[in-house]
Design a protein around this motif. Structure first.
Motif, PDB file in Angstrom:
ATOM      1  N   SER A   2       0.856  -1.182   0.000  1.00  0.00           N
ATOM      2  CA  SER A   2       0.000   0.000   0.000  1.00  0.00           C
ATOM      3  C   SER A   2       0.889   1.226   0.000  1.00  0.00           C
ATOM      4  O   SER A   2       1.912   1.272   0.683  1.00  0.00           O
ATOM      5  N   GLU A 129      -4.618   6.432  -3.975  1.00  0.00           N
ATOM      6  CA  GLU A 129      -5.750   5.627  -3.514  1.00  0.00           C
ATOM      7  C   GLU A 129      -6.273   4.727  -4.621  1.00  0.00           C
ATOM      8  O   GLU A 129      -6.586   3.548  -4.394  1.00  0.00           O
ATOM      9  N   ASN A 132      -3.815   1.843  -5.242  1.00  0.00           N
ATOM     10  CA  ASN A 132      -3.887   0.879  -4.144  1.00  0.00           C
ATOM     11  C   ASN A 132      -5.094  -0.037  -4.295  1.00  0.00           C
ATOM     12  O   ASN A 132      -5.014  -1.241  -4.020  1.00  0.00           O
TER      13      ASN A 132
END
Length: 811
Positions: A2, A129, A132
């Motif tokens: 991540s 984001e 990920n």
């Protein structure tokens, strides 16, 4: 793995320019430039203007362009005079590309769906984001042992983007990379491979051809590469003193190409192979063929015996027995006298060339029709010769590191493809959209969990659209890389918008046509306008985020680093710098070596016989391998297993081929199938492409909409072309609003009475009828794909654009 914003920026390195990496940042569309001030006040505009070389991506032609940039804004596009594909000229699509860059409806940043699919409800999402989300989902797929559930679907990829997408899919462990690179020309590519062993489109020395038989080729409007083909057309007409090449256009529609030809043959739809083989009949019967070439360079012209002593039928016996002009005249709509005349002209005006394209490929018998048309070139010795089919040389790129697959990838790749290409359903297919929607809906052979879409819009461009929309609803996670909100992106869960081709770095190798190797360098001409990113950079970053064997397969920091590694193998030529001289490559716009073209000295056949094969041993061996692996009784005769498979290949209404035994591997005629009862739907539907919207993408460019249909004065909407006598019988007047209906639905259109339409055929241009794609494209005209059958060629899984019957009536 991540990542946060800081790590994202560090990993990305120089992936994309400036603010395009920053979340929640967009650069507004620049305002129009003011008029240039007087020279006395400050330097003239021309003093600050620059011309940036790049490569057009408005169609598959790959023309070199020069983009004029003033104060960071692109204001004009012209052809690159040094680039060998187009030599400074440019078609309307290239001129209009500024409207791609400055389209007000572009997707400006990554977006995540928050409402129901297709409802247009989105939230802006930061790049870290978004990536990920994708990396986590993909790693979860591999973690549960289902990498085959990833599907990557791309359109007309160019250069290393195709390599990158294929490598990503393979390293991940999925067999499901589907590339529509040559949609509409797939049959030409497959036939060329089966006859020569070379798995690419044939290259033609058009400029030096004396006689051209054009089977459904839109050479004057939409054949790749358009500008180069039109230059060759001019050369055929006036380029050689004392010679004016003859062109015969064989096409159900009186197209612009037919208007430019010397003769138009309005053939019965789907009977191209009958005509080609009947021409061959005359050439063989009258001994007008090139005897030396047939003896030295052709396999299967006469009957032959295999290593086991078994006798096999050759091309001559089949053609003389079944395809006399008198036997095919009524079915083709071409008189026996005209067939005989065409055969004599073709054989005695050398170099002669027979070519075919989408007009032939779109029928369910497209593959065998292409094989039949190709065989004419072999008969007159026009393969590997000036004015004929020539060998295409390629840039000598440096090799990439070989993939090292982990156990998860090896297991995933051991599964059959979700489209069943290469199985007994589509044994000669490398990939196919035929039957794909049905397989996704039934989760057969397994669930498609995640779909990545690059440069393709299947919810607009595929026949059988109703079923494809249903299939997309069933896919749990869809990611689109489109810079525009097209029909397929509307159904995505996540959009990671690419830059337009005027904002990104890519290489571009044009389609085969010159013979000599060419590699163009597409480079950013302006800083990206919005928070977008080159998809090549994004894929490399995703792989690195996933880590493990997938990450190890992508050791580069970004796409430019990968590209520079590959181009490092380019040698210096008389016209181009070495691949290591990156700045000079950028200044020139690419690399090319005109001295490497080979129009004489034979053809580099890689077939089993090392010759042009009229009896396609590659087909026979490939099909036999699939039949033997198909689970049938291993004790049965191999020939019986193969014949049984051939009678069941395909899916839907059109299953199997009629030919058995040796005939199946020779050019022959298979009856074309048309969906819809002839009594209820009496008209053939012929869809075609124009110069303005050849690929269907130009629907959001007003300049192209304004010049779409000059022959009929039509623009900004679609129409159908109907023969005046047919229209009179149906009570239809010119410009009436009508319905065109098939067994799969109906669409509205405006009727145009056109004497160039056969009485049994209606013609409709492709490119209109978008239900998304921005303000200029949405709700203009109709898309014929909504009423087309999803049938196609059953062996290779090729799309049947012309496999549908319709009826027309007033609205």
């Amino acid at each position: 793995m991540s990542i946060g914003r800081r790590t994202f920026l560090k990993l990305a390195g120089t992936t994309v320019v400036g603010a395009t990496l920053l979340p929640n940042v967009s650069i507004p569309l620049p305002s129009p430039q003011p008029e240039a001030p007087a020279a006395a006040e400050e330097p003239a505009v021309e003093d600050v203007a620059t011309w940036v070389p790049s490569v057009c991506l408005q169609c598959d032609g790959g023309c070199g362009i020069m983009v004029r940039v003033i104060d960071g804004r692109a204001i004009k596009i012209e052809g690159n005079p040094s680039y060998p594909v187009n030599r400074g000229k440019l078609c309307p699509k290239g001129q209009a590309a500024l409207q791609v860059l400055y389209d007000p409806d572009r997707i400006k940043w990554p977006m995540q769906r928050v409402g129901e699919r297709g409802q247009g409800q989105w939230r802006r999402i930061a790049w870290p984001e978004a990536l990920n989300l994708v990396a986590s989902r993909l790693n979860a797929l591999r973690g549960r042992g289902a990498p085959q559930s990833l599907m990557v679907w791309s359109g007309r990829t160019r250069g290393q983007m195709g390599t990158l997408l294929s490598r990503f899919t393979e390293a991940f462990g999925s067999p499901n990379y589907l590339e529509n690179r040559f949609s509409g020309a797939d049959a030409a590519l497959k036939a060329h491979y089966l006859a020569t062993g070379i798995n690419e489109l044939p290259a033609y020395d058009l400029s030096n051809t004396s006689y051209l038989l054009s089977f459904g080729v839109s050479f004057a409007e939409a054949w790749r590469p358009t500008v180069s083909v039109l230059r060759a057309f001019g050369h055929m007409r006036r380029g050689t003193p004392g010679r004016r090449s003859k062109i015969v256009q064989i096409d159900p529609r009186f197209s612009p190409s037919a208007a430019k030809a010397d003769e138009w043959i309005p053939i019965q739809p789907g009977t191209d192979a009958l005509l080609a083989l009947s021409i061959a009949h005359v050439i063989i019967k009258e001994k007008l063929y090139d005897d030396a070439f047939l003896k030295d360079s052709v396999f299967g012209f006469q009957d032959w015996r295999g290593p086991d002593g078994q006798k096999h039928m050759g091309y001559t016996a089949l053609v003389l027995d079944e395809y006399a002009p008198s036997a095919v005249a009524e079915r083709t709509g071409v008189s026996a006298d005209d067939i005989t005349r065409l055969a004599r002209e073709f054989a005695t005006h050398r170099p002669a060339l027979a070519v075919a394209e989408r007009g032939v490929s779109g029928h369910t018998n497209g593959l065998f029709s292409h094989l039949a048309i190709q065989s004419l070139n072999a008969l007159v010795g026009s393969v590997g010769a000036t004015g004929g089919v020539i060998a295409q040389e390629h840039p000598p790129l440096a090799a990439l590191q070989p993939l090292k697959l982990d156990e998860a990838a090896r297991k995933g790749l051991g599964n059959i493809r979700v489209d069943r290409a290469g199985t007994s359903r589509f044994p000669l297919a490398d990939g196919t959209s035929q039957g794909l929607a049905d397989g996704i809906l039934r989760q057969d052979p397994y669930l498609v969990d995640t779909l990545l879409l690059y440069y393709t819009n299947p919810l607009f461009s595929q026949p059988g659209l109703t079923q494809f929309h249903q299939a997309f609803q069933k896919i749990p996670f869809i990611v689109s890389f489109s810079p525009f909100m097209d029909e397929s992106s509307q159904y995505a869960d996540l959009i990671l918008p690419d830059c337009t081709f005027l904002e990104r770095l890519q290489d571009d190798e044009p389609p085969p046509h010159l013979g000599s190797p060419v590699l163009g360098l597409r480079q950013p001409v302006v800083t990206p306008l919005y928070d977008t990113a080159n998809t090549g950079d994004v894929l490399i970053l995703l792989a690195r985020m996933m880590g493990g064997a997938v990450g190890a397969a992508f050791p580069w920091r970004n796409f430019e680093e990968m590209l520079r590694q590959r181009l490092a193998g380019l040698p210096a030529t008389s016209t181009s710098p070495a691949g290591t001289d990156w700045e000079r490559l950028r200044q020139q716009g690419g690399w090319w070596d005109p001295g490497a073209a080979k129009t004489e000295g034979g053809y580099p056949f890689t077939t089993p016989s090392k010759k042009f094969e009229l009896y396609a041993q590659l087909m026979q061996r490939g099909l036999q391998t699939v039949a033997d692996a198909g689970g049938q009784n291993p004790a049965s005769n191999p020939g019986d297993r193969l014949d049984n498979m051939l009678s069941h290949v395909g899916i839907g209404a059109y299953v199997g081929i009629a030919a058995q035994g040796d005939k199946a591997f020779l050019p022959h005629y298979e009856s074309a199938h048309f969906a819809g009862d002839e009594k209820e739907y009496p008209l053939y539907l012929n869809t075609y492409k124009s110069m303005a919207l050849a690929e269907g993408r130009g629907g959001n460019e007003p300049w192209l909409l304004e010049v779409f249909g000059p022959a009929l004065g039509e623009k900004w909407t679609s129409w159908i072309e109907i023969n005046p006598e047919t229209a009179r019988r149906l009570g239809i007047a010119d410009k009436d609003q009508v319905w065109m209906e098939s067994a799969f639905g109906r669409i509205p259109a405006r009727a145009r009475l056109f004497a160039g339409a056969r009485p049994d055929t209606v013609n409709m241009p492709f490119g209109f009828g978008h239900r998304a794609y921005g303000r200029w494209a949405k709700d203009r005209g109709a898309n014929p794909n909504w009423i087309l059958a999803s049938d196609g060629d059953p062996l290779a899984g090729l799309v049947g654009w012309s496999a549908t019957r319709v009826k027309v009536y007033r609205a």
